[in-house]
Design a protein around this motif. Structure first.
Motif, PDB file in Angstrom:
ATOM      1  N   VAL A 132       0.848  -1.207   0.000  1.00 26.92           N
ATOM      2  CA  VAL A 132       0.000   0.000   0.000  1.00 26.92           C
ATOM      3  C   VAL A 132       0.871   1.239   0.000  1.00 26.92           C
ATOM      4  N   ARG A 177       5.667   7.342  -7.618  1.00 26.11           N
ATOM      5  CA  ARG A 177       4.968   7.988  -8.728  1.00 26.11           C
ATOM      6  C   ARG A 177       5.197   7.258 -10.035  1.00 26.11           C
ATOM      7  N   MET A 184      -8.501  13.680 -16.241  1.00 29.69           N
ATOM      8  CA  MET A 184      -9.921  13.419 -15.989  1.00 29.69           C
ATOM      9  C   MET A 184     -10.369  13.949 -14.641  1.00 29.69           C
ATOM     10  N   ARG A 185      -9.859  15.097 -14.277  1.00 31.65           N
ATOM     11  CA  ARG A 185     -10.308  15.668 -12.996  1.00 31.65           C
ATOM     12  C   ARG A 185     -11.646  16.380 -13.198  1.00 31.65           C
ATOM     13  N   GLY A 186     -12.343  16.507 -12.097  1.00 30.93           N
ATOM     14  CA  GLY A 186     -13.678  17.114 -12.181  1.00 30.93           C
ATOM     15  C   GLY A 186     -13.543  18.574 -12.424  1.00 30.93           C
ATOM     16  N   VAL A 236       2.271   1.876  -3.371  1.00 31.11           N
ATOM     17  CA  VAL A 236       1.310   2.469  -4.309  1.00 31.11           C
ATOM     18  C   VAL A 236       1.146   3.952  -4.018  1.00 31.11           C
ATOM     19  N   LEU A 237       1.107   4.279  -2.727  1.00 32.71           N
ATOM     20  CA  LEU A 237       0.807   5.664  -2.383  1.00 32.71           C
ATOM     21  C   LEU A 237       1.987   6.598  -2.619  1.00 32.71           C
ATOM     22  N   ASP A 256       1.090  10.959 -11.726  1.00 32.51           N
ATOM     23  CA  ASP A 256       0.392  12.232 -11.513  1.00 32.51           C
ATOM     24  C   ASP A 256       0.180  12.985 -12.815  1.00 32.51           C
ATOM     25  N   ALA A 314      -1.079  11.629 -15.379  1.00 33.10           N
ATOM     26  CA  ALA A 314      -2.335  11.108 -15.936  1.00 33.10           C
ATOM     27  C   ALA A 314      -3.517  11.619 -15.130  1.00 33.10           C
ATOM     28  N   SER A 315      -3.642  12.940 -15.059  1.00 31.40           N
ATOM     29  CA  SER A 315      -4.732  13.483 -14.233  1.00 31.40           C
ATOM     30  C   SER A 315      -5.629  14.396 -15.049  1.00 31.40           C
TER      31      SER A 315
END
Lengths: 102, 630
Positions: free
Chosen positions: A21, A28, A100-102, A24-25, A95, A97-98
């Protein structure tokens, strides 16, 4: 050979999972993230095998085979996506690949 | 042939459905064949049915065809039934025949228009609705046709809806007639609840049997029906929609004015004349409304510049004559004038359409002139139509019908010299404005060369209608001119003769002479003022009072202004005020809260995969902790 207590095995599995974990966190690089996921899967597999040994049932090892197959499939798909992403973005930074942020 | 009666309205409806379903995929020629062909078949069947009816003996000339029961609510079971009697035969023949000629004309007139098949679809629906209206054996079915006609007028007046002015004209026609229709609906409710049926024949019998003449209920019911008739027939005080209805294509104007729509009110009153006879007060109002409308609209027609608006006001005025006739109990005279008016008014509108399209959409009569030689067919047919409208004695159909109305307005026990005088004054005014239009358009010097695009399909209907506008009057010859009242004799079983006062009938010859002098004198005045010495007219018109009267008449006696102040602006003001009330804030707050929630939650979607993973991990940790601690 003296038997290893189940709790020790589970502790190893827990540590392995936590390491995955964390990987993953904090990582990058997408390749390392995939490897961390593999570590987490193997931690889960270890827990299955331990549980199978504890109750003397074959199910644990059967489940481990499933986990292996699934991990192989996941790596195949994941690596394909990583290659595609690298071709498009020219980097392996997760990071990046971002879009698709709202 | 009588059994095919249901096909008369059904075929135009079928044409409408076909045109709507196939719509723009049709070539123009195919749309024209469907549009005109359906009306042609309906016309042939209508004439066949009429011939079969006339072949019967006079007192058996009634044919009823019940198709099915529409709804059944307790004892109230209106049927979809058609009734062919003398009155509906006349209406049906005029509607189908004139509509056919107008459709034929439209195939050429609308050439190249983008909405060609849409136009014919609406026109077919219009004719079908009108046929349902005149053939209905039941006031509910009649009301169905009535509303269908209103819908089609809206669709066709606003046919070129890309221009907001046209769309507004359509909306105005719809809303103003709706005012009358609402009154009519209430009248129908009264009749249905009090008498228990809406089938016209039993209704009339029960009304005559159970209501004494002049009592409150028939008066209320007749007054409310009159409201509907006044709205549909563009009479005072609901006449304001008709001049604006000129926004539609010219064949639509011809159809609205001649065959369908505006004559529906006249038909309604004639159809329910038993009820109106029970309400003498309302009948008197009908006469007053007719007399006032014919004078007011005639004066407005004197001042208009737009060829089509002159014709529009003349229609209002001529329908005023029909109402005058109805008001004095001269039912068949009203229907007679309806028939002759249908011929000459359709003719005038179609000829005006030729003139306007030949002059590249020029509507102003003062910019026309000298078309007499350039457009001979149009000129002669327009001249015949105008002569018929002005009631030139002996040779025109309009003379016989208008003369009958004037005579019965004088001699009827419900009429009198004052109503006659109003009608006679109206006749002078009619002659003046009609020939003002003729002289300005066709005489004088040629101002603009016509484009020459009217083919036989536009000219043939003109010629046929011109012949009818001359000879249609001979079906009813007054006692002084052969005494052959075939038309009123045909209608006699349905529409009783006017209650004439014996002492007044002797004046017939003098009344005819007066009417003839009125028409010819009016033409002479128009000739003097607009051809002989326009300078004299111009000097009179320079006066301040003349200017003011001209403006007042030009604006249609200020009715639009009055209604704008009285209804439109208060309503708009109320709408503006009501738009700012507190209720909207509640919904506004709800919408604002949703927007706020969206903005906050959208922040959490960063697109970064490691954030999501962290979120998952945190969630799993929290759940695990909760499970372990509990």
């Amino acid at each position: 050979m003296a038997e290893i207590p189940v709790t020790h095995g589970l502790a190893v599995a827990g540590v392995l999972f936590a390491l995955g974990v964390l990987g993953v966190l904090v990582r990058r690089n997408l390749i390392f993230m995939l490897m961390s996921i593999e570590v987490m899967l193997n931690a889960a597999g270890l827990a299955f095998v331990l549980a199978g040994a504890r109750w003397a049932q074959p199910d644990g090892q059967v489940m481990f085979l499933f986990v292996l197959a699934m991990a192989a499939a996941e790596v195949a798909v994941g690596l394909t996506l990583v290659i595609q992403f690298f071709r498009r973005a020219g980097t392996l930074d997760a990071d990046a690949a971002s879009t698709m942020r709202g | 042939m009588l059994d095919l009666l249901w096909l008369v309205p059904a075929i135009p409806f079928a044409g409408f459905v076909l045109l709507v379903a196939l719509g723009p995929r049709l070539r123009h020629s195919a749309a024209a064949v469907i549009g005109v062909g359906s009306i042609a078949i309906a016309t042939v069947i209508a004439f066949g049915a009429a011939a079969a009816l006339v072949a019967r003996p006079p007192d058996a000339r009634v044919f009823t065809q019940a198709l099915w029961t529409w709804v059944r609510v307790g004892d109230f079971a209106p049927a979809v039934a058609f009734r062919l009697d003398a009155l509906s035969t006349v209406m049906m023949l005029v509607v189908t025949g004139v509509s056919f000629l107008i459709h034929l004309y439209s195939t050429a007139f609308m050439r190249g228009d983008g909405g060609y098949s849409r136009f014919f679809a609406y026109m077919n629906l219009f004719v079908g609705s009108m046929l349902v209206l005149v053939l209905a054996d039941n006031l509910l079915l009649l009301y169905f046709g009535w509303e269908g006609v209103g819908l089609c007028s809206y669709l066709l007046i606003g046919f070129w809806y890309q221009d907001p002015a046209n769309a507004n004209a359509g909306r105005k026609a719809f809303i103003v007639t709706r005012v009358g229709d609402t009154a009519m609906a209430i009248g129908l409710f009264i009749l249905a609840t009090e008498l228990g049926t809406l089938d016209i024949q039993p209704l009339m019998e029960r009304a005559a049997a159970s209501w004494p003449a002049g009592s409150a209920l028939p008066t209320a019911a007749a007054a409310l029906l009159l409201g509907g008739a006044v709205g549909k027939s563009a009479q005072l005080p609901l006449q304001t929609w008709l001049p604006d209805a000129m926004a539609g294509p010219t064949p639509v104007s011809a159809l609205i004015h001649a065959a369908t729509m505006v004559t529906a009110g006249v038909y309604l009153i004639a159809r329910t004349h038993v009820l109106f006879a029970l309400a003498p007060a309302v009948l008197f109002i009908v006469a007053i409304v007719g007399a006032a409308t014919l004078l007011i609209a005639g004066c407005s027609a004197l001042t208009q510049h737009d060829l089509k608006r002159i014709l529009a006001y003349s229609t209002i005025s001529q329908i005023g004559y029909m109402f005058l006739a109805l008001g004095v109990g001269a039912w068949s005279a009203a229907i007679f004038h309806f028939m002759t008016h249908a011929f000459f008014k359709a003719l005038l509108f179609l000829a005006a359409g030729v003139v306007i399209s030949e002059l590249h959409e020029e509507h102003d009569v003062f910019r026309m002139g000298g078309l007499r030689r350039a457009l001979p067919v149009t000129f002669w047919t327009f001249l015949i139509g105008s002569a018929s409208l002005a009631a030139v004695p002996l040779v025109t159909a309009g003379f016989y019908s208008k003369d009958l109305i004037l005579y019965e307005a004088w001699a009827s026990s419900l009429g009198g010299p004052w109503l006659w005088l109003a009608g006679l004054t109206g006749a002078v005014i009619t002659a003046i404005y009609t020939f003002r239009m003729v002289f300005l358009t066709f005489f004088g010097e040629l101002r603009q060369e016509p484009a020459g695009r009217a083919g036989w399909r536009m000219q043939a209907p003109l010629v046929i209608l011109a012949v009818l506008a001359m000879v249609a009057g001979f079906v009813e010859l007054p006692p002084t001119l052969g005494a052959a009242p075939a038309f009123s004799a045909f209608l006699e079983p349905i529409l009783p003769a006017a209650p004439l006062v014996p002492g007044r009938t002797g004046a017939l010859l003098w009344l005819q002479v007066a009417a003839g002098i009125a028409a010819l004198g009016g033409i002479y005045v128009a000739w003097t003022l607009y051809l002989q010495s326009p300078a004299a007219l111009a000097s009179v018109m320079r006066g301040a009072a003349a200017q003011a009267i001209h403006r007042f008449w030009f604006a249609g006696w200020g009715f639009d202004w009055l209604y704008d102040r009285l209804f439109v602006r208060p309503l708009l003001w109320l709408a503006r005020v009501a738009a700012r009330d507190g209720i909207d804030h509640i919904y506004g707050a709800l919408a604002g809260a949703a927007g706020l929630g969206w903005r906050v939650l959208a922040r959490t979607q960063t697109g970064r995969i490691r954030w999501y993973a962290a979120g998952l991990t945190a969630g799993a940790l929290i759940v695990t902790t909760l499970v372990l601690l509990s």
